[in-house]
Write an enzyme that holds these catalytic residues in place. Structure first.
Site, PDB file in Angstrom:
ATOM      1  N   ASN A  83       0.839  -1.202   0.000  1.00 40.36           N
ATOM      2  CA  ASN A  83       0.000   0.000   0.000  1.00 40.36           C
ATOM      3  C   ASN A  83       0.872   1.248   0.000  1.00 40.36           C
ATOM      4  O   ASN A  83       1.984   1.274   0.541  1.00 40.36           O
ATOM      5  CB  ASN A  83      -1.023  -0.008   1.140  1.00 40.36           C
ATOM      6  CG  ASN A  83      -0.466  -0.321   2.512  1.00 40.36           C
ATOM      7  OD1 ASN A  83       0.598  -0.903   2.657  1.00 40.36           O
ATOM      8  ND2 ASN A  83      -1.191   0.076   3.540  1.00 40.36           N
ATOM      9  N   GLU A 121       0.286   5.251   0.685  1.00 41.96           N
ATOM     10  CA  GLU A 121      -0.660   6.271   1.153  1.00 41.96           C
ATOM     11  C   GLU A 121      -0.275   7.664   0.657  1.00 41.96           C
ATOM     12  O   GLU A 121       0.758   7.842  -0.004  1.00 41.96           O
ATOM     13  CB  GLU A 121      -0.740   6.204   2.686  1.00 41.96           C
ATOM     14  CG  GLU A 121      -1.291   4.839   3.116  1.00 41.96           C
ATOM     15  CD  GLU A 121      -1.504   4.702   4.612  1.00 41.96           C
ATOM     16  OE1 GLU A 121      -0.988   5.541   5.392  1.00 41.96           O
ATOM     17  OE2 GLU A 121      -2.188   3.735   4.991  1.00 41.96           O
ATOM     18  N   ALA A 164      -0.850  12.150   1.515  1.00 42.96           N
ATOM     19  CA  ALA A 164      -1.302  13.203   2.427  1.00 42.96           C
ATOM     20  C   ALA A 164      -2.749  13.596   2.141  1.00 42.96           C
ATOM     21  O   ALA A 164      -3.488  13.989   3.048  1.00 42.96           O
ATOM     22  CB  ALA A 164      -0.380  14.413   2.321  1.00 42.96           C
ATOM     23  N   CYS A 193      -4.248   0.761  -2.214  1.00 42.52           N
ATOM     24  CA  CYS A 193      -4.114  -0.523  -1.503  1.00 42.52           C
ATOM     25  C   CYS A 193      -3.027  -1.390  -2.142  1.00 42.52           C
ATOM     26  O   CYS A 193      -2.705  -1.257  -3.327  1.00 42.52           O
ATOM     27  CB  CYS A 193      -5.424  -1.295  -1.531  1.00 42.52           C
ATOM     28  SG  CYS A 193      -6.723  -0.624  -0.487  1.00 42.52           S
ATOM     29  N   GLU A 214      -3.286  -4.443  -2.985  1.00 44.71           N
ATOM     30  CA  GLU A 214      -3.829  -5.246  -4.083  1.00 44.71           C
ATOM     31  C   GLU A 214      -3.832  -4.443  -5.385  1.00 44.71           C
ATOM     32  O   GLU A 214      -3.562  -4.986  -6.463  1.00 44.71           O
ATOM     33  CB  GLU A 214      -5.257  -5.701  -3.759  1.00 44.71           C
ATOM     34  CG  GLU A 214      -5.344  -6.629  -2.556  1.00 44.71           C
ATOM     35  CD  GLU A 214      -5.563  -5.892  -1.237  1.00 44.71           C
ATOM     36  OE1 GLU A 214      -5.077  -4.746  -1.092  1.00 44.71           O
ATOM     37  OE2 GLU A 214      -6.213  -6.471  -0.355  1.00 44.71           O
TER      38      GLU A 214
HETATM   39  N1  THU Z   1      -5.220  -1.720   2.855  1.00 47.48           N
HETATM   40  C1  THU Z   1      -4.682  -2.484   1.853  1.00 47.48           C
HETATM   41  O1  THU Z   1      -3.673  -2.115   1.251  1.00 47.48           O
HETATM   42  N2  THU Z   1      -5.294  -3.649   1.554  1.00 47.48           N
HETATM   43  C2  THU Z   1      -6.334  -4.194   2.227  1.00 47.48           C
HETATM   44  O2  THU Z   1      -6.765  -5.297   1.917  1.00 47.48           O
HETATM   45  C3  THU Z   1      -6.956  -3.446   3.324  1.00 47.48           C
HETATM   46  C4  THU Z   1      -6.413  -2.088   3.566  1.00 47.48           C
HETATM   47  C5  THU Z   1      -4.529  -0.478   3.216  1.00 47.48           C
HETATM   48  C6  THU Z   1      -5.181   0.800   2.826  1.00 47.48           C
HETATM   49  C7  THU Z   1      -4.528   1.761   3.809  1.00 47.48           C
HETATM   50  O3  THU Z   1      -3.259   2.162   3.301  1.00 47.48           O
HETATM   51  C8  THU Z   1      -4.312   0.931   5.049  1.00 47.48           C
HETATM   52  O4  THU Z   1      -4.367  -0.422   4.613  1.00 47.48           O
HETATM   53  C9  THU Z   1      -5.334   1.158   6.150  1.00 47.48           C
HETATM   54  O5  THU Z   1      -6.612   1.072   5.639  1.00 47.48           O
END
Ligand code: THU
Length: 139
Positions: free
Chosen positions: A44, A46, A48, A55, A57
């Site tokens: 993942n 992120e 700002a 995500c 995936e």
């Molecule tokens: N997140 C994922 O990357 N995959 C998932 O299956 C669930 C959530 C990430 C999104 C965000 O960066 C962090 O987890 C918290 O939600």
């Protein structure tokens, strides 16, 4: 569990270590093996501007497409902390993203850093789904 789970788990765990998560501090790694045996992984990323975060995936699918992959045969997702008892299962948006490149019986192995927690098929995670086949018979 045997190959390719072990290969996917190792790839997802490695890339999870590179997750960019300054806002949630929740690292996720994912890895997919294609029907022709290539492995792609992603974490993942992120932002700002929170909604722009991506995500693991989604990153994995982008890596697969950019690398010439076409169909997902199996997917591993690793999130959470050892012993937290929770499932880091793909979010709704990612279930649809996976749907684009996987079949109803494609296994999705939901893991913690210590190992497998639960396996579900895509159809279990996203029943009655809308997909590319819905658009095939347009005039
Ligand atoms: N997140 C994922 O990357 N995959 C998932 O299956 C669930 C959530 C990430 C999104 C965000 O960066 C962090 O987890 C918290 O939600």
């Amino acid at each position: 569990m045997s190959e390719p789970f072990d290969t996917l788990f190792a790839a997802a765990l490695a890339v999870r270590g590179r997750a960019y998560v300054p806002y949630s501090n929740f690292k996720v790694g994912a890895a997919a093996i294609t029907e022709d045996g290539h492995v792609f992984a992603g974490c993942n990323v992120e932002n700002a501007a929170y909604p722009q975060g991506q995500c693991a995936e989604a990153t994995t699918i982008g890596m697969m497409v950019a690398g010439g992959g076409a169909r997902i045969a199996a997917l591993v997702v690793i999130g959470g902390e050892p012993g937290d008892g929770l499932l880091c299962s793909p979010c709704g948006g990612c279930r649809q993203r996976i749907r684009e490149f996987a079949g109803p019986e494609t296994p999705i192995h939901i893991c913690g850093p210590e190992g497998l927690r639960r396996t579900a098929t895509l159809d279990e995670l996203l029943p009655w789904s809308f997909g590319p086949d819905n658009l095939e018979r347009r005039a």
